[in-house]
Design an enzyme around this catalytic site. Structure first.
Site, mmCIF file in Angstrom:
data_model
loop_
_atom_site.group_PDB
_atom_site.id
_atom_site.type_symbol
_atom_site.label_atom_id
_atom_site.label_comp_id
_atom_site.label_asym_id
_atom_site.label_seq_id
_atom_site.Cartn_x
_atom_site.Cartn_y
_atom_site.Cartn_z
ATOM 1 N N ASP A 228 -11.803 23.182 -30.992
ATOM 2 C CA ASP A 228 -11.680 23.917 -32.248
ATOM 3 C C ASP A 228 -10.328 23.649 -32.907
ATOM 4 O OD1 ASP A 228 -12.618 25.589 -34.193
ATOM 5 O OD2 ASP A 228 -12.031 27.439 -33.177
ATOM 6 N N ASN B 148 -23.520 24.179 -37.599
ATOM 7 C CA ASN B 148 -22.602 23.374 -38.415
ATOM 8 C C ASN B 148 -23.285 22.710 -39.609
ATOM 9 O OD1 ASN B 148 -20.539 22.242 -35.621
ATOM 10 N ND2 ASN B 148 -20.261 23.988 -36.990
#
Length: 226
Positions: A2, A50
């Site tokens: 991340d 996503n």
């Protein structure tokens, strides 16, 4: 992995620059993990959620596996790394899907670390699919509902091919976020969790070794006593 976007913003660069730098760091950390003796390194590369990102960014992310394998495959072969890719691969663009299949085929006989990408992966969708497959087996009379156990469920999950390494010992999340984000929810039941404040492009060998050192100090009791 991340923090690519926030890392790019901090460097006054577009998000794509962060994703490119993140991909470069995958190459670094893969070789480090392999040489440190890691058996399986699973990387959450693209989630089923996503797709909600802007089209331009999604298209760039779909190109990254192509660039990654086209440039890094010789080094993976030299490191004896075997590539696996789990997720709903049939939903990927054709070129992205094909390069993942090619990488798996070309490294299939390697006997070192398994580099396992989670690509178009989401744990809730994975578990739902597993339940559907078991439900079909029940409907066909192949098994009875009361026969379903944890082992059967595990065999229907996307990590089944990892065998004894299907359940991770350690989860590392970078960038300081304290959540699982729909990643390996079944498999992480007794995994140790480690959260690093550093964004993924800056996550170094030293950071990885610090995570391992923290893991080695923990006691894993699996609900029992030490």
């Amino acid at each position: 992995m991340d923090g690519n976007g926030r890392w790019a913003k901090a460097h006054h660069r577009p998000r794509a620059f962060g994703h490119k730098s993140g991909m470069d760091n995958v190459k670094t950390i893969t070789k480090v993990a392999s040489r440190l003796g890691v058996k399986v390194l699973t990387l959450y590369a693209f989630s089923t959620e996503n797709w909600r990102r802007p089209t331009e960014e999604v298209n760039y992310l779909m190109q990254l596996p192509i660039d990654f394998f086209n440039t890094f495959l010789p080094e993976l072969m030299a490191e004896n790394v075997q590539v696996k890719v789990m997720g709903f691969l049939d939903q990927l663009p054709e070129k992205t899907r094909q390069v993942t299949y090619d990488a798996m085929a070309q490294t299939a006989n390697n006997t070192g670390m398994i580099l396992n990408f989670a690509l178009n992966y989401g744990s809730r969708a994975e578990i739902t699919s597993a339940v559907q497959q078991l439900g079909q087996a029940v409907a066909a009379g192949q098994i009875q509902p009361e026969e379903i156990n944890e082992q059967m469920i595990g065999q229907q999950l996307m990590t089944a091919s990892l065998g004894q390494f299907a359940d991770p010992d350690l989860l590392i999340r970078t960038s300081g976020e304290l959540r699982l984000s729909n990643f390996l929810l079944w498999q992480l039941a007794y995994s140790e969790l480690y959260f690093a404040d550093v964004h993924w492009p800056d996550f170094s060998q030293q950071d990885l070794e610090q995570a391992f050192a923290a893991y080695q100090k923990r006691q894993r009791r699996y609900g029992g006593l030490a």
